[in-house]
Scaffold this active site. Structure first.
Site, mmCIF file in Angstrom:
data_model
loop_
_atom_site.group_PDB
_atom_site.id
_atom_site.type_symbol
_atom_site.label_atom_id
_atom_site.label_comp_id
_atom_site.label_asym_id
_atom_site.label_seq_id
_atom_site.Cartn_x
_atom_site.Cartn_y
_atom_site.Cartn_z
ATOM 1 N N GLY A 53 0.768 -1.245 0.000
ATOM 2 C CA GLY A 53 0.000 0.000 0.000
ATOM 3 C C GLY A 53 0.797 1.292 0.000
ATOM 4 N N GLU A 107 4.300 3.854 6.393
ATOM 5 C CA GLU A 107 3.038 3.115 6.248
ATOM 6 C C GLU A 107 2.022 3.971 5.496
ATOM 7 O OE1 GLU A 107 1.458 0.580 6.182
ATOM 8 O OE2 GLU A 107 1.735 -0.782 7.851
ATOM 9 N N LYS A 139 -6.141 5.595 11.960
ATOM 10 C CA LYS A 139 -7.504 5.477 12.500
ATOM 11 C C LYS A 139 -7.413 5.307 14.018
ATOM 12 C CE LYS A 139 -9.197 2.886 8.421
ATOM 13 N NZ LYS A 139 -9.720 1.576 7.958
ATOM 14 N N PHE A 160 -13.470 2.420 5.810
ATOM 15 C CA PHE A 160 -12.575 1.804 4.835
ATOM 16 C C PHE A 160 -12.312 2.760 3.678
ATOM 17 C CE2 PHE A 160 -11.248 -1.062 1.466
ATOM 18 C CZ PHE A 160 -10.314 -1.825 2.147
ATOM 19 N N VAL A 161 -11.024 2.956 3.367
ATOM 20 C CA VAL A 161 -10.654 3.888 2.297
ATOM 21 C C VAL A 161 -9.829 3.194 1.209
ATOM 22 C CG1 VAL A 161 -10.743 5.981 3.732
ATOM 23 C CG2 VAL A 161 -8.644 4.636 3.654
ATOM 24 N N ASP A 167 -5.886 -0.328 -1.373
ATOM 25 C CA ASP A 167 -6.708 -1.174 -2.235
ATOM 26 C C ASP A 167 -7.909 -1.769 -1.522
ATOM 27 O OD1 ASP A 167 -5.026 -2.961 -0.586
ATOM 28 O OD2 ASP A 167 -5.987 -4.530 -1.756
ATOM 29 N N ARG A 176 -5.849 8.763 -7.956
ATOM 30 C CA ARG A 176 -4.960 9.819 -7.434
ATOM 31 C C ARG A 176 -5.495 10.428 -6.148
ATOM 32 N NH1 ARG A 176 -1.745 11.183 -12.214
ATOM 33 N NH2 ARG A 176 -0.832 12.880 -11.011
HETATM 34 P P1 IMP Z 1 -3.527 -2.903 10.739
HETATM 35 O O1 IMP Z 1 -2.515 -3.996 10.827
HETATM 36 O O2 IMP Z 1 -4.870 -3.318 11.229
HETATM 37 O O3 IMP Z 1 -3.087 -1.587 11.342
HETATM 38 O O4 IMP Z 1 -3.760 -2.629 9.209
HETATM 39 C C1 IMP Z 1 -2.748 -2.088 8.490
HETATM 40 C C2 IMP Z 1 -2.782 -2.512 7.030
HETATM 41 O O5 IMP Z 1 -4.094 -2.903 6.587
HETATM 42 C C3 IMP Z 1 -2.414 -1.319 6.211
HETATM 43 O O6 IMP Z 1 -1.028 -1.282 5.957
HETATM 44 C C4 IMP Z 1 -3.232 -1.481 4.958
HETATM 45 O O7 IMP Z 1 -2.525 -2.239 4.016
HETATM 46 C C5 IMP Z 1 -4.460 -2.251 5.394
HETATM 47 N N1 IMP Z 1 -5.602 -1.348 5.666
HETATM 48 C C6 IMP Z 1 -6.037 -0.898 6.865
HETATM 49 N N2 IMP Z 1 -7.110 -0.091 6.753
HETATM 50 C C7 IMP Z 1 -7.348 -0.001 5.418
HETATM 51 C C8 IMP Z 1 -8.315 0.735 4.650
HETATM 52 O O8 IMP Z 1 -9.176 1.488 5.143
HETATM 53 N N3 IMP Z 1 -8.238 0.576 3.295
HETATM 54 C C9 IMP Z 1 -7.313 -0.226 2.692
HETATM 55 N N4 IMP Z 1 -6.382 -0.910 3.375
HETATM 56 C C10 IMP Z 1 -6.400 -0.802 4.728
HETATM 57 MG MG MG Z 2 -0.148 -1.507 4.072
#
Ligand code: IMP
Ligand code: MG
Length: 187
Positions: A53, A107, A139, A160-161, A167, A176
């Protein structure tokens, strides 16, 4: 025929509406870069970019910096569809020697924090001088850990974005602007 609200995008079964413009993101990244430049004067940080990402954020961030930096990439995966799985897969053994280095983890987004927490722990074991975290998006309402997110582009609600590298099931990364799930228009 499907009716899609103007400016919205559809990825698979979901509709998203525009959330943050490319310009707004660019401006914020310039401010982050100025701060990092000032805080790391005289140091030679090693940027560790979390794939997939963060590739777009990283490329804009490092080009906004006023210093020459080294960049490494780590592939880490925890998401399946809309949910953080909690189980992290990474490829830390592909890194060069990071002992004594000032690391800056890049990140795209910190959600529950499983990824950053896991990565922070794994990298700490390799004895770097310091670990700093920069995330374009954060978040706070979802975050479950204590590790400080040192530089945050935007704090966002627990939605969710997609876009700007992020993605949904592998798609949407090349938009973009940043888009958020439009719950009023479920398909
Ligand atoms: P975490 O481990 O729960 O903090 O999630 C982190 C990873 O999940 C990020 O590096 C993203 O790749 C993915 N992710 C978390 N939230 C979103 C979102 O809203 N949209 C898309 N990918 C997300
Ligand atoms: Mg990621």
């Amino acid at each position: 025929m499907e009716i899609v609200k103007k400016g919205n995008i559809i990825i698979e079964d979901l509709e998203f509406r525009k959330y943050l413009s490319e310009e707004k993101i660019k401006h914020r990244i310039i401010r982050l870069a100025q701060k990092i430049d000032a805080d790391f004067i005289g140091k030679k940080p090693l940027f560790i970019t979390v794939l997939n990402g963060s590739f777009i954020f990283c490329s804009d961030l490092v080009r906004a910096l006023n210093m020459d930096v080294e960049i490494e990439f780590l592939k880490v995966k925890s998401y399946e569809g809309l949910e953080s799985s909690g189980e992290i897969k990474e490829s830390i053994n592909t890194l060069p020697n990071i002992e004594g280095r000032d690391l800056i983890i890049v990140e795209d987004i910190v959600d529950k924090g499983n990824t950053i927490n896991h990565l922070h722990q794994a990298l700490s074991k390799l004895n770097p001088a310091s670990i700093t975290v920069v995330s374009l998006l954060y978040k706070p309402a979802a975050y479950l850990f204590d590790i400080n997110i040192d530089y945050v582009g935007f704090e966002i609600p627990n939605d969710f974005v997609v876009g700007y590298g992020l993605d949904y099931n592998g798609y949407g990364r090349s938009y973009r602007d940043l888009y958020v799930l439009d719950n009023e228009n479920m398909h």
